[in-house]
Design a protein around this motif. Structure first.
Motif, PDB file in Angstrom:
ATOM      1  N   HIS A 155       0.868  -1.216   0.097  1.00 21.77           N
ATOM      2  CA  HIS A 155       0.072   0.058   0.086  1.00 21.77           C
ATOM      3  C   HIS A 155       0.967   1.309   0.048  1.00 21.77           C
ATOM      4  O   HIS A 155       0.372   2.108  -0.192  1.00 21.77           O
ATOM      5  CB  HIS A 155      -0.954   0.058   1.269  1.00 21.77           C
ATOM      6  N   GLN A 156       2.138   1.116   0.171  1.00 28.35           N
ATOM      7  CA  GLN A 156       3.032   2.381   0.387  1.00 28.35           C
ATOM      8  C   GLN A 156       4.425   2.062  -0.512  1.00 28.35           C
ATOM      9  O   GLN A 156       5.225   1.556   0.002  1.00 28.35           O
ATOM     10  CB  GLN A 156       3.333   2.521   1.806  1.00 28.35           C
ATOM     11  N   GLN A 157       4.132   2.541  -1.646  1.00 27.59           N
ATOM     12  CA  GLN A 157       5.257   2.261  -2.639  1.00 27.59           C
ATOM     13  C   GLN A 157       6.474   2.957  -2.068  1.00 27.59           C
ATOM     14  O   GLN A 157       7.740   2.329  -2.538  1.00 27.59           O
ATOM     15  CB  GLN A 157       4.884   2.874  -3.969  1.00 27.59           C
ATOM     16  N   SER A 158       6.606   4.171  -1.562  1.00 27.97           N
ATOM     17  CA  SER A 158       7.731   4.681  -1.250  1.00 27.97           C
ATOM     18  C   SER A 158       8.728   4.128  -0.281  1.00 27.97           C
ATOM     19  O   SER A 158       9.892   4.362   0.049  1.00 27.97           O
ATOM     20  CB  SER A 158       7.557   6.208  -0.650  1.00 27.97           C
ATOM     21  N   ARG A 159       8.126   2.914   0.507  1.00 32.20           N
ATOM     22  CA  ARG A 159       8.758   2.319   1.506  1.00 32.20           C
ATOM     23  C   ARG A 159       9.349   0.976   0.991  1.00 32.20           C
ATOM     24  O   ARG A 159       9.704   0.071   1.578  1.00 32.20           O
ATOM     25  CB  ARG A 159       7.999   1.977   2.814  1.00 32.20           C
ATOM     26  N   TRP A 160       9.121   0.698  -0.458  1.00 34.24           N
ATOM     27  CA  TRP A 160       9.331  -0.649  -1.005  1.00 34.24           C
ATOM     28  C   TRP A 160      11.088  -0.881  -1.098  1.00 34.24           C
ATOM     29  O   TRP A 160      11.745   0.124  -1.118  1.00 34.24           O
ATOM     30  CB  TRP A 160       8.978  -0.833  -2.449  1.00 34.24           C
ATOM     31  N   ALA A 161      11.382  -1.908  -0.582  1.00 33.94           N
ATOM     32  CA  ALA A 161      12.905  -2.357  -0.618  1.00 33.94           C
ATOM     33  C   ALA A 161      13.776  -1.672  -1.862  1.00 33.94           C
ATOM     34  O   ALA A 161      13.225  -1.891  -2.794  1.00 33.94           O
ATOM     35  CB  ALA A 161      13.238  -3.705  -0.090  1.00 33.94           C
ATOM     36  N   GLU A 162      14.739  -1.132  -1.463  1.00 34.09           N
ATOM     37  CA  GLU A 162      15.776  -0.759  -2.916  1.00 34.09           C
ATOM     38  C   GLU A 162      17.039  -1.606  -2.923  1.00 34.09           C
ATOM     39  O   GLU A 162      17.401  -1.971  -1.711  1.00 34.09           O
ATOM     40  CB  GLU A 162      16.123   0.529  -2.541  1.00 34.09           C
ATOM     41  N   PRO A 163      17.602  -2.011  -3.895  1.00 30.04           N
ATOM     42  CA  PRO A 163      16.833  -1.469  -5.162  1.00 30.04           C
ATOM     43  C   PRO A 163      15.725  -2.267  -5.741  1.00 30.04           C
ATOM     44  O   PRO A 163      15.876  -3.349  -5.449  1.00 30.04           O
ATOM     45  CB  PRO A 163      18.410  -1.632  -6.083  1.00 30.04           C
ATOM     46  N   GLN A 164      14.921  -1.643  -6.368  1.00 25.43           N
ATOM     47  CA  GLN A 164      13.640  -2.182  -6.701  1.00 25.43           C
ATOM     48  C   GLN A 164      13.595  -2.520  -8.273  1.00 25.43           C
ATOM     49  O   GLN A 164      13.780  -1.536  -9.025  1.00 25.43           O
ATOM     50  CB  GLN A 164      12.304  -1.472  -6.572  1.00 25.43           C
ATOM     51  N   ASN A 165      13.584  -3.634  -8.608  1.00 26.45           N
ATOM     52  CA  ASN A 165      13.590  -4.359 -10.139  1.00 26.45           C
ATOM     53  C   ASN A 165      12.224  -3.586 -10.533  1.00 26.45           C
ATOM     54  O   ASN A 165      11.223  -3.536 -10.057  1.00 26.45           O
ATOM     55  CB  ASN A 165      13.482  -5.733 -10.125  1.00 26.45           C
ATOM     56  N   SER A 166      12.337  -2.869 -11.869  1.00 28.29           N
ATOM     57  CA  SER A 166      11.152  -2.114 -12.345  1.00 28.29           C
ATOM     58  C   SER A 166      10.093  -3.298 -12.721  1.00 28.29           C
ATOM     59  O   SER A 166       8.724  -2.888 -12.623  1.00 28.29           O
ATOM     60  CB  SER A 166      11.503  -1.553 -13.579  1.00 28.29           C
ATOM     61  N   PHE A 167      10.470  -4.550 -13.000  1.00 23.72           N
ATOM     62  CA  PHE A 167       9.256  -5.513 -13.374  1.00 23.72           C
ATOM     63  C   PHE A 167       8.617  -5.852 -11.794  1.00 23.72           C
ATOM     64  O   PHE A 167       7.491  -6.040 -11.987  1.00 23.72           O
ATOM     65  CB  PHE A 167      10.021  -6.817 -13.949  1.00 23.72           C
ATOM     66  N   GLN A 168       9.489  -5.860 -10.859  1.00 27.02           N
ATOM     67  CA  GLN A 168       8.867  -6.391  -9.709  1.00 27.02           C
ATOM     68  C   GLN A 168       7.859  -5.256  -9.228  1.00 27.02           C
ATOM     69  O   GLN A 168       6.986  -5.529  -8.561  1.00 27.02           O
ATOM     70  CB  GLN A 168       9.938  -6.617  -8.530  1.00 27.02           C
ATOM     71  N   GLN A 169       8.339  -4.092  -9.505  1.00 26.88           N
ATOM     72  CA  GLN A 169       7.651  -2.811  -8.926  1.00 26.88           C
ATOM     73  C   GLN A 169       6.068  -2.837  -9.725  1.00 26.88           C
ATOM     74  O   GLN A 169       5.060  -2.724  -9.190  1.00 26.88           O
ATOM     75  CB  GLN A 169       8.357  -1.721  -9.250  1.00 26.88           C
ATOM     76  N   HIS A 170       6.269  -3.192 -11.176  1.00 25.50           N
ATOM     77  CA  HIS A 170       5.147  -3.244 -11.936  1.00 25.50           C
ATOM     78  C   HIS A 170       4.209  -4.525 -11.489  1.00 25.50           C
ATOM     79  O   HIS A 170       2.948  -4.079 -11.512  1.00 25.50           O
ATOM     80  CB  HIS A 170       5.394  -3.287 -13.306  1.00 25.50           C
ATOM     81  N   GLN A 171       4.778  -5.326 -11.089  1.00 24.25           N
ATOM     82  CA  GLN A 171       3.949  -6.457 -10.496  1.00 24.25           C
ATOM     83  C   GLN A 171       3.319  -6.084  -9.284  1.00 24.25           C
ATOM     84  O   GLN A 171       2.065  -6.600  -8.863  1.00 24.25           O
ATOM     85  CB  GLN A 171       4.833  -7.669 -10.626  1.00 24.25           C
ATOM     86  N   LYS A 172       3.836  -5.483  -8.336  1.00 25.85           N
ATOM     87  CA  LYS A 172       3.238  -5.246  -7.080  1.00 25.85           C
ATOM     88  C   LYS A 172       2.230  -4.365  -7.196  1.00 25.85           C
ATOM     89  O   LYS A 172       1.183  -4.564  -6.654  1.00 25.85           O
ATOM     90  CB  LYS A 172       4.449  -4.671  -6.195  1.00 25.85           C
ATOM     91  N   GLN A 173       2.413  -3.320  -8.278  1.00 24.46           N
ATOM     92  CA  GLN A 173       1.158  -2.573  -8.541  1.00 24.46           C
ATOM     93  C   GLN A 173       0.022  -3.122  -8.948  1.00 24.46           C
ATOM     94  O   GLN A 173      -1.038  -2.987  -8.605  1.00 24.46           O
ATOM     95  CB  GLN A 173       1.676  -1.428  -9.439  1.00 24.46           C
ATOM     96  N   ARG A 174       0.343  -4.120  -9.793  1.00 26.90           N
ATOM     97  CA  ARG A 174      -1.116  -4.650 -10.551  1.00 26.90           C
ATOM     98  C   ARG A 174      -1.740  -5.731  -9.531  1.00 26.90           C
ATOM     99  O   ARG A 174      -2.928  -5.569  -9.289  1.00 26.90           O
ATOM    100  CB  ARG A 174      -0.378  -5.707 -11.591  1.00 26.90           C
ATOM    101  N   ILE A 175      -0.805  -6.421  -8.551  1.00 29.32           N
ATOM    102  CA  ILE A 175      -1.386  -7.103  -7.377  1.00 29.32           C
ATOM    103  C   ILE A 175      -2.195  -6.512  -6.749  1.00 29.32           C
ATOM    104  O   ILE A 175      -3.452  -6.642  -6.269  1.00 29.32           O
ATOM    105  CB  ILE A 175      -0.426  -7.921  -6.821  1.00 29.32           C
ATOM    106  N   PHE A 176      -1.616  -5.233  -6.003  1.00 27.55           N
ATOM    107  CA  PHE A 176      -2.226  -4.342  -5.059  1.00 27.55           C
ATOM    108  C   PHE A 176      -3.744  -3.949  -5.633  1.00 27.55           C
ATOM    109  O   PHE A 176      -4.580  -3.989  -5.019  1.00 27.55           O
ATOM    110  CB  PHE A 176      -1.338  -3.162  -4.850  1.00 27.55           C
ATOM    111  N   TRP A 177      -3.719  -3.231  -6.969  1.00 28.46           N
ATOM    112  CA  TRP A 177      -4.732  -2.563  -7.348  1.00 28.46           C
ATOM    113  C   TRP A 177      -5.909  -3.440  -7.614  1.00 28.46           C
ATOM    114  O   TRP A 177      -7.255  -3.347  -7.714  1.00 28.46           O
ATOM    115  CB  TRP A 177      -4.558  -1.573  -8.384  1.00 28.46           C
ATOM    116  N   THR A 178      -5.393  -4.868  -8.065  1.00 26.00           N
ATOM    117  CA  THR A 178      -6.473  -5.923  -8.206  1.00 26.00           C
ATOM    118  C   THR A 178      -7.224  -6.258  -7.039  1.00 26.00           C
ATOM    119  O   THR A 178      -8.253  -6.250  -7.002  1.00 26.00           O
ATOM    120  CB  THR A 178      -5.683  -7.056  -9.164  1.00 26.00           C
ATOM    121  N   ALA A 179      -6.374  -6.275  -5.999  1.00 27.00           N
ATOM    122  CA  ALA A 179      -6.785  -6.651  -4.839  1.00 27.00           C
ATOM    123  C   ALA A 179      -7.807  -5.531  -4.191  1.00 27.00           C
ATOM    124  O   ALA A 179      -8.850  -5.795  -3.716  1.00 27.00           O
ATOM    125  CB  ALA A 179      -5.918  -6.967  -3.599  1.00 27.00           C
TER     126      ALA A 179
END
Length: 595
Positions: A249-273
């Motif tokens: 729910h809070q993208q700014s606190r995602w662990a770094e470095p963040q793979n761009s594919f993983q970031q996109h996947q997290k967004q899709r999973i979160f907003w689908t939920a």
């Protein structure tokens, strides 16, 4: 008789044990169905199958292994010509069966053979994923092939494997066309139970990865389409809590470095939920699980899933090929469902369900989005011929928003105290829903998830049209619209009946509506409008015949909360599941009016 050499004796023993093992290793999918308890609130029972017989045999094989080593005998592994090429962890059990087996630790679970497995995935990525895009197809297929190429599934892959079983369950449930006289276990229920056994209590302990969230999304989806509101609402709540626990729910606190594919996947999973939770919550008439004030995560970019790979940079946006365009529309839809709950149905509101000012404001906000934002959203390509997927997603968006606007006035309309303005707005919305679905009426008995949407949308339209036909419209100077309302009512009821010939959810909706539709049919079948008399045809308490009077289906008349068919000798009955009153109680309850 001469005693055979030791090496030959070892081979004979191995062959005998192999024969015994093959006889005991009967896949569960091919055994007669047991009386399975459909109540999901109880803890999942431990899986007891042919794996219980295999432990001592495996131990015996291990003992023989030391003998072979001392004598220099190589172990012979027989290869069946029908073994699927998809992976060595699968083995075909019989040439005319649709299942094979898969090893997970000491257990042997049923699994589709290769061609059936590919059909499941193809159906999922064609029918379900475009509207619930929480999985990347390329990544999923690659991981699946790698997992199934090994001789045994790792313990860390249990949630990922469980996602497969939920895909099988959803596909079987959506593709099922079951006549009314057929009873038994729900379609896909055997896959659902295998998935639950794999996940166990892990979902309640908060232990898992993104696969666990994908699994919960599919579980809530399955239970919703199986018309099980209590279970769907419970699982959507767990899904929301894990989204917060995993920090989605809070993208700014995602662990770094963040793979761009993983970031996109997290967004899709979160907003689908997010979308699924709001949809289920309002359908059940209960509070949603995610508050907008707690969310600081970007919506996913409009990328083409076919061009998305975990080991490559993200491709350039392609809205005409992206499932996330539809997801963006559903995120807006979900936000409106939250506003409706907060302003009209939350516990601290006072009689807001009939607050005309709140209805007017919310209706104007929704109409503004459909009139100004939706036309600018590239849901349908402007530069090329749209595909069926584009047209279907556009229809889902428009009818779902119309359904939401009808929900605002449902309590007012079923009270039969509406004004001419309310009658005009709702009559137009209900008629538009029917007219948009009529061209797809030939799909009533074709396997797809669209049948469920047709059912709930037409059910909403029939309910509103019934309110317009149960009242003399000349009282509000709307009598000229009556012939059109009658035509739309007949069309919608006919398609619902067609859906009911093969879809259990449609039969439930028809049963919910039957008291009022019987009255309306008797009324409109009078010889002529001049001879039609509402006073003679309608019962005095006609407004009490309308279903869904309470937003929370558990508060509807006839609901028996404590009744669940949990005993093994109780047959599965859709009329008594999920709190719908048993006929033995002499009452009539209603199901959830899904959005």
């Amino acid at each position: 008789m001469q005693t055979p050499p030791l090496a030959e004796r070892v081979r004979q023993l191995e062959e005998q044990m192999r024969i015994v093992n093959s006889k005991l290793s009967i896949p569960l999918a091919d055994t007669p169905p047991m009386n399975e308890d459909p109540e999901i609130h109880s803890p999942a029972k431990s899986f007891q199958g042919d794996s219980g017989f295999q432990a001592p045999i495996e131990a015996f094989n291990q003992s023989l292994h030391h003998v072979r080593q001392k004598m220099g005998i190589a172990r012979v592994v027989s290869q069946s010509p029908t073994t699927p090429t998809i992976g060595s962890s699968l083995r075909r059990t019989c040439s005319n069966r649709q299942t094979t087996t898969i090893r997970v630790g000491s257990k042997t679970l049923p699994f589709p053979v290769e061609h059936a497995y590919q059909e499941y995935l193809d159906f999922y990525f064609t029918d379900i994923n475009p509207c619930h895009p929480c999985i990347s197809e390329n990544d999923f297929r690659a991981k699946s092939a790698e997992m199934l190429s090994r001789t045994e599934i790792r313990q860390s892959e249990k949630c990922f494997l469980a996602v497969h079983y939920m895909i099988f369950a959803m596909a079987d449930m959506l593709r099922e066309v079951r006549p009314p006289d057929q009873r038994g276990t729900s379609p896909g229920w055997q896959w659902y139970q295998r998935a639950e056994d794999l996940v166990g209590r892990q979902k309640f302990m908060g232990q898992g990865d993104l696969s666990l969230l994908q699994y919960l999304i599919f579980e809530a989806f399955y239970l919703m389409h199986e018309d099980r509101p209590n279970g769907a609402y419970l699982i959507s709540g767990v899904m929301c809590r894990l989204c917060f626990q995993f920090g989605l729910h809070q993208q700014s606190r995602w662990a770094e470095p963040q793979n761009s594919f993983q970031q996109h996947q997290k967004q899709r999973i979160f907003w689908t939920a997010y979308f699924l939770d709001r949809r289920i919550a309002l359908s059940c008439g209960r509070p949603y699980g995610m508050n907008d004030r707690d969310i600081d995560t970007d919506e996913p970019a409009w990328l083409d899933d076919k061009e998305l790979y975990p080991d490559r940079p993200l491709p350039a946006p392609r809205p005409e090929a992206s499932h996330c365009v539809y997801l963006a529309c559903m995120i807006a839809f979900a936000r409106f469902t939250g506003h409706i709950w907060d302003k009209m149905y939350a516990a601290n509101t006072t009689n807001a369900a009939v607050d005309t000012e709140a209805i007017t404001i919310l209706d104007a906000q929704i109409r503004h989005w459909t009139d100004t934002v939706l036309p600018k959203t590239p849901l349908v390509p402007a530069t090329r011929e749209p595909e069926k997927r584009h047209l279907r997603q556009h229809l889902l968006v428009t009818t779902r928003f119309a359904h939401l606007r009808l929900l605002l006035r449902r309590r007012l309309m079923t009270s039969l105290t509406y004004s001419s303005q309310d009658a005009h707005i709702t009559g137009q919305l209900a008629s538009d829903i029917v007219l948009q679905i009529v061209p797809s009426s030939d799909e009533a008995n074709q396997p797809s998830s669209f049948r469920f949407h047709m059912t709930v949308s037409l059910g909403s339209a029939v309910l509103i049209l019934a309110t317009l036909l149960c009242r003399p419209l000349d009282e509000i100077q709307m009598q000229d619209h009556c012939p059109a309302y009658i035509e739309r009512f007949r069309q919608a009821l006919y398609i619902l009946q067609q859906l009911g010939s093969g879809l259990q959810a449609a039969r439930r909706v028809l049963d919910d509506l039957k008291d009022i539709t019987n009255v309306v049919v008797a009324l409109i079948e009078q010889p002529s409008p001049a001879q039609r008399s509402h006073q003679m045809a309608l019962p005095q308490d006609v407004n009490a015949l309308f279903p869904y009077g309470a937003v929370d289906f558990a508060q509807q008349a006839g609901y028996v909360q404590e009744f669940y068919p949990v005993a093994e000798d109780v047959g599965y009955d859709w009329n008594t599941w999920n709190g719908i009153a048993s006929p033995a109680h002499g009452q009539h309850g209603y199901g959830a009016p899904w959005l």
